[in-house]
Design a protein around this motif. Structure first.
Motif, PDB file in Angstrom:
ATOM      1  N   ALA A   1       0.838  -1.205   0.000  1.00  0.00           N
ATOM      2  CA  ALA A   1       0.000   0.000   0.000  1.00  0.00           C
ATOM      3  C   ALA A   1       0.867   1.246   0.000  1.00  0.00           C
ATOM      4  N   LYS A   2       1.954   1.181   0.767  1.00  0.00           N
ATOM      5  CA  LYS A   2       2.816   2.365   0.821  1.00  0.00           C
ATOM      6  C   LYS A   2       3.450   2.621  -0.534  1.00  0.00           C
ATOM      7  N   ALA A   3       3.872   1.535  -1.168  1.00  0.00           N
ATOM      8  CA  ALA A   3       4.475   1.698  -2.494  1.00  0.00           C
ATOM      9  C   ALA A   3       3.481   2.330  -3.457  1.00  0.00           C
ATOM     10  N   ARG A   4       2.270   1.849  -3.373  1.00  0.00           N
ATOM     11  CA  ARG A   4       1.253   2.388  -4.275  1.00  0.00           C
ATOM     12  C   ARG A   4       1.008   3.857  -3.998  1.00  0.00           C
ATOM     13  N   LYS A   5       1.023   4.187  -2.714  1.00  0.00           N
ATOM     14  CA  LYS A   5       0.822   5.588  -2.360  1.00  0.00           C
ATOM     15  C   LYS A   5       1.918   6.452  -2.958  1.00  0.00           C
ATOM     16  N   LEU A   6       3.124   5.954  -2.836  1.00  0.00           N
ATOM     17  CA  LEU A   6       4.247   6.723  -3.350  1.00  0.00           C
ATOM     18  C   LEU A   6       4.108   6.946  -4.841  1.00  0.00           C
ATOM     19  N   VAL A   7       3.754   5.872  -5.536  1.00  0.00           N
ATOM     20  CA  VAL A   7       3.599   5.997  -6.979  1.00  0.00           C
ATOM     21  C   VAL A   7       2.519   7.013  -7.311  1.00  0.00           C
ATOM     22  N   LYS A   8       1.451   6.958  -6.546  1.00  0.00           N
ATOM     23  CA  LYS A   8       0.357   7.888  -6.822  1.00  0.00           C
ATOM     24  C   LYS A   8       0.809   9.321  -6.616  1.00  0.00           C
ATOM     25  N   LYS A   9       1.598   9.515  -5.563  1.00  0.00           N
ATOM     26  CA  LYS A   9       2.089  10.865  -5.325  1.00  0.00           C
ATOM     27  C   LYS A   9       2.932  11.355  -6.492  1.00  0.00           C
ATOM     28  N   LYS A  10       3.769  10.446  -6.985  1.00  0.00           N
ATOM     29  CA  LYS A  10       4.629  10.852  -8.081  1.00  0.00           C
ATOM     30  C   LYS A  10       3.824  11.152  -9.335  1.00  0.00           C
ATOM     31  N   THR A  11       2.823  10.321  -9.596  1.00  0.00           N
ATOM     32  CA  THR A  11       2.027  10.607 -10.786  1.00  0.00           C
ATOM     33  C   THR A  11       1.318  11.943 -10.648  1.00  0.00           C
ATOM     34  N   GLN A  12       0.907  12.244  -9.452  1.00  0.00           N
ATOM     35  CA  GLN A  12       0.296  13.543  -9.246  1.00  0.00           C
ATOM     36  C   GLN A  12       1.308  14.658  -9.505  1.00  0.00           C
ATOM     37  N   GLY A  13       2.535  14.435  -9.038  1.00  0.00           N
ATOM     38  CA  GLY A  13       3.573  15.418  -9.322  1.00  0.00           C
ATOM     39  C   GLY A  13       3.793  15.585 -10.817  1.00  0.00           C
TER      40      GLY A  13
ATOM     41  N   ARG B   1       1.590  15.103 -13.124  1.00  0.00           N
ATOM     42  CA  ARG B   1       0.462  15.847 -13.669  1.00  0.00           C
ATOM     43  C   ARG B   1       0.638  17.337 -13.483  1.00  0.00           C
ATOM     44  N   ASN B   2       1.256  17.711 -12.368  1.00  0.00           N
ATOM     45  CA  ASN B   2       1.442  19.136 -12.155  1.00  0.00           C
ATOM     46  C   ASN B   2       2.438  19.721 -13.130  1.00  0.00           C
TER      47      ASN B   2
ATOM     48  N   GLY C   1      -1.676  20.486 -18.809  1.00  0.00           N
ATOM     49  CA  GLY C   1      -2.900  19.732 -19.041  1.00  0.00           C
ATOM     50  C   GLY C   1      -2.919  18.393 -18.354  1.00  0.00           C
ATOM     51  N   GLY C   2      -2.009  18.177 -17.441  1.00  0.00           N
ATOM     52  CA  GLY C   2      -1.918  16.874 -16.806  1.00  0.00           C
ATOM     53  C   GLY C   2      -3.114  16.519 -15.958  1.00  0.00           C
ATOM     54  N   GLU C   3      -3.719  17.544 -15.383  1.00  0.00           N
ATOM     55  CA  GLU C   3      -4.826  17.244 -14.476  1.00  0.00           C
ATOM     56  C   GLU C   3      -6.012  16.673 -15.210  1.00  0.00           C
ATOM     57  N   PHE C   4      -6.063  16.891 -16.506  1.00  0.00           N
ATOM     58  CA  PHE C   4      -7.228  16.460 -17.255  1.00  0.00           C
ATOM     59  C   PHE C   4      -7.041  15.122 -17.917  1.00  0.00           C
ATOM     60  N   MET C   5      -5.898  14.529 -17.687  1.00  0.00           N
ATOM     61  CA  MET C   5      -5.693  13.215 -18.273  1.00  0.00           C
ATOM     62  C   MET C   5      -6.250  12.177 -17.337  1.00  0.00           C
ATOM     63  N   SER C   6      -7.195  11.454 -17.860  1.00  0.00           N
ATOM     64  CA  SER C   6      -7.996  10.625 -16.956  1.00  0.00           C
ATOM     65  C   SER C   6      -7.262   9.383 -16.470  1.00  0.00           C
ATOM     66  N   ASN C   7      -6.403   8.825 -17.286  1.00  0.00           N
ATOM     67  CA  ASN C   7      -5.741   7.610 -16.804  1.00  0.00           C
ATOM     68  C   ASN C   7      -4.228   7.706 -16.951  1.00  0.00           C
TER      69      ASN C   7
ATOM     70  N   VAL D   1      -2.099   5.683 -18.299  1.00  0.00           N
ATOM     71  CA  VAL D   1      -1.519   5.340 -19.603  1.00  0.00           C
ATOM     72  C   VAL D   1      -1.434   6.577 -20.472  1.00  0.00           C
ATOM     73  N   LEU D   2      -2.539   7.322 -20.493  1.00  0.00           N
ATOM     74  CA  LEU D   2      -2.571   8.542 -21.287  1.00  0.00           C
ATOM     75  C   LEU D   2      -1.532   9.531 -20.780  1.00  0.00           C
ATOM     76  N   LEU D   3      -1.432   9.613 -19.474  1.00  0.00           N
ATOM     77  CA  LEU D   3      -0.474  10.545 -18.888  1.00  0.00           C
ATOM     78  C   LEU D   3       0.940  10.240 -19.357  1.00  0.00           C
ATOM     79  N   ILE D   4       1.305   8.990 -19.318  1.00  0.00           N
ATOM     80  CA  ILE D   4       2.669   8.643 -19.688  1.00  0.00           C
ATOM     81  C   ILE D   4       2.894   8.854 -21.174  1.00  0.00           C
ATOM     82  N   GLN D   5       1.878   8.551 -21.955  1.00  0.00           N
ATOM     83  CA  GLN D   5       1.999   8.799 -23.390  1.00  0.00           C
ATOM     84  C   GLN D   5       2.239  10.265 -23.687  1.00  0.00           C
ATOM     85  N   GLU D   6       1.421  11.106 -23.020  1.00  0.00           N
ATOM     86  CA  GLU D   6       1.567  12.529 -23.229  1.00  0.00           C
ATOM     87  C   GLU D   6       2.917  13.021 -22.752  1.00  0.00           C
ATOM     88  N   THR D   7       3.373  12.460 -21.653  1.00  0.00           N
ATOM     89  CA  THR D   7       4.674  12.878 -21.144  1.00  0.00           C
ATOM     90  C   THR D   7       5.762  12.579 -22.153  1.00  0.00           C
TER      91      THR D   7
END
Lengths: 340, 189
Positions: free
Chosen positions: B114-126, B128-129, B133-139, B141-147
């Motif tokens: 769970a902690k690992a997942r939390k960390l990953v989520k935090k990073k993905t949020q970072g 997006r920032n 337009g990162g906040e509007f990418m719903s998933n 996969v799309l985020l990484i593609q756009e990146t």
């Protein structure tokens, strides 16, 4: 009822015919209906007619071996192989797993999910049909990569193959003429729940993309975890953005008039100097130049202020100033200088 | 790709050139950066999420520039388009997740995961920032593609700008050098 749902009027009779064949499995019956979408496809491969005959199982196996070569013609093949076409998902007949993967990727045009859902329960395999967003070419190739990768991993049991593709079944965003469904098989020893399969597909997609990112971002080969990679990516993007700001600031200070002539920058490998108009302080030296000061060295530097086109040695990176194109532009600028 | 970017950027700078009151450095910097950004985003022709978001962002700062730089019709649609999806309020989501989590049993292994997942989520949020337009990418996969796409574009942008700066500097250095020499010579003689 299914027939009428799926078929156009003219083709209904043929569909009935096939549906009445008792030797066909339920699965194949379902597939038959879908074939008529591609019934009229041209470009049918001449080698395939020999696969027309009735007995399903054997031909299925043979057709399979043809699939790798068929490539994108697969939908058409299905159309022509009246009823035997749908290279079946039945166990034990699959000669090349690779062939199967291709088949699955391109086949199974299904416009009525309801029908499929009904059929699913009757199927022997744990098949799942996953809608795929209509892809561009790259996406398709990526998926084939993924699917072939996953095929390589699987054991040789017919029942346990996986072909994973995009899981966005609920999010078919783009409307295309054919919505492609991909059959997904559970891998050996893994949960066959639709959710977990979809999740697994999604995870594989993400890790695939992360691999690309690893190539892009310098210095990421050693980092293995997702969080670490993401960290590096964030840092890299931020540093790139900062560089852009810094460079634009530098450019702004360097050139007060925002004009850069970069015609030659990419034609020559040499970094060519932009057409710069230095401020008025350069005026006096210009007059000096004209009054017979040592021309050779100075002219190479101030050639752009010199209305007379002087030939400069080509080794000088500023020689680009003497190109025909720049000449005309220089003149106007020089005149501007005079008027100031 | 570099050439196209350069051409579009030049086009954008042309718009600024008649405004001779770009006298302050910050004005010029802003002009350079904005036109470079729009040039970079317009290369994607509206296919990627980040490019659309970037264009909309610069449109808030300089609408005129954006309209000029993009060909007519497209500019209208891109600028007036509403932003795709309102991001769900993170606080509310977090609170509801906390409530849910209280019911789950915790084993040692699960906690680590769970902690690992939390960390990953935090990073993905970072991430997006950082990505426009990162906040509007719903998933994800799309985020990484756009990146990926965004990084490639940023790299071209940086390369082009750096080569121009180097060229400009070389030119100015050389002229400055000769200037110095001349001055010196003049003073002497």
């Amino acid at each position: 009822m299914m027939m009428t749902m799926m078929m156009n009027g003219g083709e209904a009779t043929e569909a009935e015919l096939f549906l009445n064949c008792d030797d066909m499995s339920v699965l194949e019956r379902q597939r038959v209906q879908l074939n008529y979408h591609q019934y009229h496809h041209p470009g049918f491969e001449p080698t395939l007619p020999c696969f027309f005959p009735n007995s399903s199982k054997m031909n299925v196996g043979e057709v399979d071996s043809f699939l790798p070569s068929a490539g994108l013609d697969l939908p058409e093949i299905y159309g022509e192989l009246h009823g035997d076409a749908r290279i079946s998902v039945s166990p034990g007949n699959i000669t090349t797993e690779f062939g199967n993967s291709k088949k699955r990727k391109f086949g199974c045009v299904d416009t009525e999910t309801k029908v499929c859902n009904e059929k699913k329960k009757m199927m022997m395999m744990m098949d799942r049909e996953v809608a795929v967003e209509e892809e561009e070419e790259e996406e398709k190739s990526k998926v084939t990569e993924q699917s072939t990768r996953s095929i390589m991993k699987t054991k040789n049991k017919a029942k346990k193959e996986q072909n994973s593709c995009s899981n966005d079944s609920s999010k078919v965003t783009k409307d295309s003429q054919r919505t492609d469904y991909i059959h997904v098989r559970a891998r050996r020893g893994q949960a066959t729940d639709s959710h977990s399969i979809a999740e697994r597909a999604r995870r594989e997609k993400i890790s695939g993309r992360m691999k690309f990112l690893q190539d892009l971002v310098p210095g990421c080969e050693k980092i293995t975890g997702k969080a670490g990679m993401l960290d590096e990516i964030i840092n890299y993007v931020q540093s790139l953005q900062r560089q852009v700001e810094f460079l634009s600031m530098k450019l702004a200070t360097v050139s007060p008039r925002l004009d850069f002539n970069i015609d030659d920058i990419f034609s020559k490998e040499v970094v060519s100097a932009p057409m710069m108009n230095l401020p008025n302080t350069v005026m006096p030296p210009h007059m000096m130049v004209n009054s017979g000061y040592p021309h050779d060295m100075v002219n190479s530097g101030y050639v752009h202020f010199n209305p007379m086109q002087q030939v400069v040695t080509s080794s000088d990176p500023l020689s680009c100033f003497n190109n025909g194109q720049s000449a005309t532009m220089w003149d106007s600028d020089v005149q501007n200088l005079y008027t100031v | 790709m570099k050439e196209e970017f350069l051409k579009k950027w030049q086009m954008g700078l042309q718009i600024y050139r008649p405004l001779i009151d770009n006298t302050s450095v910050s004005e010029r910097r802003k002009a350079i950066k904005l036109s470079a950004d729009v040039a970079m985003a317009s290369l994607r022709k509206g296919t990627t999420c980040w490019s659309r978001a970037l264009i909309q962002k610069t449109a808030t700062e300089d609408n005129f520039l954006v309209r000029q730089m993009l060909s007519g019709i497209k500019a209208e649609t891109l600028i007036n388009k509403k932003l795709p999806k309102v991001m769900c309020h993170r606080k509310i989501v977090r609170r509801s997740k906390k409530i849910l989590r209280r019911r789950q049993s915790r084993s040692a292994i699960e906690e680590v995961a769970a902690k690992a997942r939390k960390l990953v989520k935090k990073k993905t949020q970072g991430l997006r920032n950082v990505v426009p337009g990162g906040e509007f990418m719903s998933n994800d996969v799309l985020l990484i593609q756009e990146t990926l796409d965004y990084i490639v574009s940023l790299q071209t942008q940086v390369n082009v700008m750096r080569s121009i700066v180097d060229a400009a500097e070389a030119g100015s250095e050389r002229t400055a050098y000769y200037l110095g020499k001349l001055k010196f010579a003049i003073e002497d003689g």
